[in-house]
Design a protein around this motif. Structure first.
Motif, short mmCIF file in Angstrom:
data_model
loop_
_atom_site.label_atom_id
_atom_site.label_comp_id
_atom_site.label_asym_id
_atom_site.label_seq_id
_atom_site.Cartn_x
_atom_site.Cartn_y
_atom_site.Cartn_z
N PRO A 35 0.79 -1.24 0.00
CA PRO A 35 0.00 0.00 0.00
C PRO A 35 0.82 1.29 0.00
O PRO A 35 0.26 2.38 0.04
CB PRO A 35 -0.83 -0.11 1.29
N GLY A 36 2.14 1.18 -0.03
CA GLY A 36 2.97 2.37 -0.08
C GLY A 36 3.21 2.84 -1.50
O GLY A 36 2.67 2.29 -2.46
N PRO A 37 4.05 3.86 -1.69
CA PRO A 37 4.35 4.36 -3.04
C PRO A 37 5.13 3.32 -3.82
O PRO A 37 6.06 2.70 -3.30
CB PRO A 37 5.19 5.61 -2.76
N ARG A 38 4.77 3.15 -5.09
CA ARG A 38 5.43 2.13 -5.91
C ARG A 38 6.10 2.73 -7.14
O ARG A 38 6.52 2.00 -8.03
CB ARG A 38 4.41 1.06 -6.32
N ASP A 39 6.20 4.04 -7.17
CA ASP A 39 6.77 4.70 -8.35
C ASP A 39 8.23 4.36 -8.55
O ASP A 39 8.74 4.43 -9.67
CB ASP A 39 6.61 6.22 -8.23
N ALA A 40 8.95 4.04 -7.48
CA ALA A 40 10.39 3.80 -7.58
C ALA A 40 10.74 2.33 -7.67
O ALA A 40 11.91 1.95 -7.50
CB ALA A 40 11.11 4.43 -6.39
N LEU A 41 9.77 1.47 -7.93
CA LEU A 41 10.06 0.04 -8.06
C LEU A 41 11.01 -0.21 -9.23
O LEU A 41 10.96 0.51 -10.24
CB LEU A 41 8.77 -0.75 -8.29
N PRO A 42 11.89 -1.21 -9.13
CA PRO A 42 12.78 -1.54 -10.25
C PRO A 42 11.98 -1.89 -11.50
O PRO A 42 10.81 -2.31 -11.42
CB PRO A 42 13.56 -2.76 -9.73
N TYR A 43 12.61 -1.76 -12.65
CA TYR A 43 11.92 -1.99 -13.92
C TYR A 43 11.28 -3.37 -13.98
O TYR A 43 10.15 -3.52 -14.49
CB TYR A 43 12.90 -1.83 -15.09
N GLN A 44 11.96 -4.39 -13.49
CA GLN A 44 11.43 -5.75 -13.55
C GLN A 44 10.19 -5.92 -12.67
O GLN A 44 9.51 -6.94 -12.76
CB GLN A 44 12.50 -6.77 -13.15
N TYR A 45 9.89 -4.92 -11.86
CA TYR A 45 8.68 -4.96 -11.04
C TYR A 45 7.59 -4.05 -11.61
O TYR A 45 6.64 -3.69 -10.91
CB TYR A 45 9.00 -4.56 -9.60
N THR A 46 7.72 -3.67 -12.85
CA THR A 46 6.70 -2.87 -13.53
C THR A 46 6.27 -3.60 -14.80
O THR A 46 7.08 -4.20 -15.49
CB THR A 46 7.24 -1.48 -13.90
N HIS A 47 4.97 -3.55 -15.09
CA HIS A 47 4.47 -4.18 -16.30
C HIS A 47 4.84 -3.34 -17.52
O HIS A 47 4.74 -2.11 -17.47
CB HIS A 47 2.95 -4.33 -16.24
N PRO A 48 5.24 -3.97 -18.63
CA PRO A 48 5.46 -3.21 -19.86
C PRO A 48 4.17 -2.50 -20.27
O PRO A 48 3.05 -2.98 -20.00
CB PRO A 48 5.84 -4.29 -20.88
N GLU A 49 4.31 -1.37 -20.92
CA GLU A 49 3.11 -0.62 -21.34
C GLU A 49 2.23 -1.47 -22.26
O GLU A 49 1.00 -1.40 -22.17
CB GLU A 49 3.53 0.67 -22.05
N TRP A 50 2.84 -2.27 -23.11
CA TRP A 50 2.03 -3.13 -23.99
C TRP A 50 2.78 -4.43 -24.25
O TRP A 50 2.68 -5.36 -23.48
CB TRP A 50 1.68 -2.39 -25.28
#
Length: 359
Positions: free
Chosen positions: A52-67
């Motif tokens: 539930p905290g801020p997730r903007d600074a997560l490493p790239y591998q923890y973010t879904h590709p835009e498409w």
């Protein structure tokens, strides 16, 4: 109730003949650890990526590709589906259609309730609804003869490919703005949904892969043989998915055939790794935290989704205070670690008391 285990496996996996009449050894605890640990790994990713905290600074591998594309976090939902499938050969409800239908209905109803609460308005598409559809379709396919099962999986992959080509609005059947999944989901939900109907239908393949691994555990008493066979499956799924990716992009949002195969291969790879650690090397204790986390997966998911959807309203002052004492990456990782530890402590306590929330 006795289970017809001979029908829940891919061609050629039974020890001796086609295995239709084989009596598998009783599934020992040590051989199920790897399947439990895969579910636990999915929970680790869930807790560290969706705190539930801020997730903007997560490493790239923890973010879904835009498409198009694939990152590590794209594998955690297929791991849930894999775990759902892996449990089917061990479930007493497998031979009771009413129990299967009731479980799928409960998953869907809880899923609708969760997304409706968070959206503050009726929403029909969601993760648990996705799982319900995939689980029900996989169960139906697993009732077929084992050689037919593989044929259905291949037909589903090819059928998905053909549907995207047939519904293409332009030169790219997998564009972000239109196509098969957009059209079908607009019919059902009014607009595009990542957890939509075509995606849920094709993801039964990931459930089937988990069921085949669960059946492999039941049929093979030698853990090294399990590792060898499952490794071959993972290599086959991965190579096929990579070849298919030449024409069909890897896309989780659309659950393309290449994504289904590659993510399925990754889950089998996790299963192989945990089998090697727990059974071949005899280090089952190393996987115990994952097993404990995975033992209450549905409960962890429900609490996490409700927390992420509602705690943001009260966490703002805490985040602003932390921003003054640490960089954003440290704050994000701190939330992730704290959320993971909290989840593990609760799951460990429930596990030790034999308390498990199941649907």
């Amino acid at each position: 109730m006795a289970q017809h285990v001979g029908t829940i496996a891919p061609p050629g996996t039974a020890a001796g003949g086609d295995g239709a009449d084989a009596t598998p050894p009783a599934p020992g605890r040590r051989r199920v650890v790897a399947l439990d640990a895969v579910r636990g790994l999915a929970i680790v990713v869930l807790l560290t990526a969706m705190h539930p905290g801020p997730r903007d600074a997560l490493p790239y591998q923890y973010t879904h590709p835009e498409w198009h594309g694939l990152t590590f976090i794209d594998l955690f939902f297929p791991a849930f589906l894999f775990a759902v499938g892996a449990s089917i050969p061990f479930s007493t409800r497998t031979d009771r259609p009413g129990a299967v239908l009731w479980r799928a209905a409960k998953l869907a109803l809880v899923g609708v309730a969760l997304v409706t609460i968070n959206a503050q308005g009726l929403q029909l598409a969601g993760v648990l609804q996705h799982i319900a559809i995939a689980y029900l379709l996989a169960w139906l396919v697993l009732r077929l003869p084992r050689r037919v099962q593989l044929g259905v999986v291949v037909a589903a992959l090819l059928g998905s490919w053909a549907a995207f080509v047939a519904f293409a609005d332009g030169p790219d059947p997998y564009s972000m703005d239109g196509g098969f999944a957009h059209t079908v989901n607009t019919w059902f939900f009014g607009d595009f949904r990542t957890e939509g109907i075509p995606q849920s239908v094709l993801s039964f393949v990931n459930v089937i892969v988990g069921a085949w691994c669960g059946q492999l555990v039941r049929e093979r008493s030698d853990s090294r043989a399990v590792v060898r066979t499952a490794s071959a499956w993972a290599a086959g799924l991965l190579s096929t998915g990579l070849v298919l990716a030449i024409w069909v992009p890897v896309n989780k949002h659309l659950w393309t055939p290449s994504y289904a195969l590659i993510s399925g291969a990754a889950c089998v790879g996790f299963f192989v790794a945990f089998t090697w650690i727990a059974d071949v090397k005899g280090k089952a204790a190393w996987t115990k935290p994952l097993v404990q986390l995975g033992s209450n997966a549905i409960g962890v998911y429900i609490v996490t989704i409700l927390a992420v959807g509602n705690l943001w309203r009260v966490r703002g002052p805490v985040d602003r205070a932390l921003d003054h004492v640490a960089p954003p990456l440290v704050v994000t990782i701190g939330w992730a670690v704290a959320w993971l530890l909290l989840g593990w402590v609760v799951c460990r306590a429930l596990y030790r008391r034999g308390l498990f929330l199941k649907i």
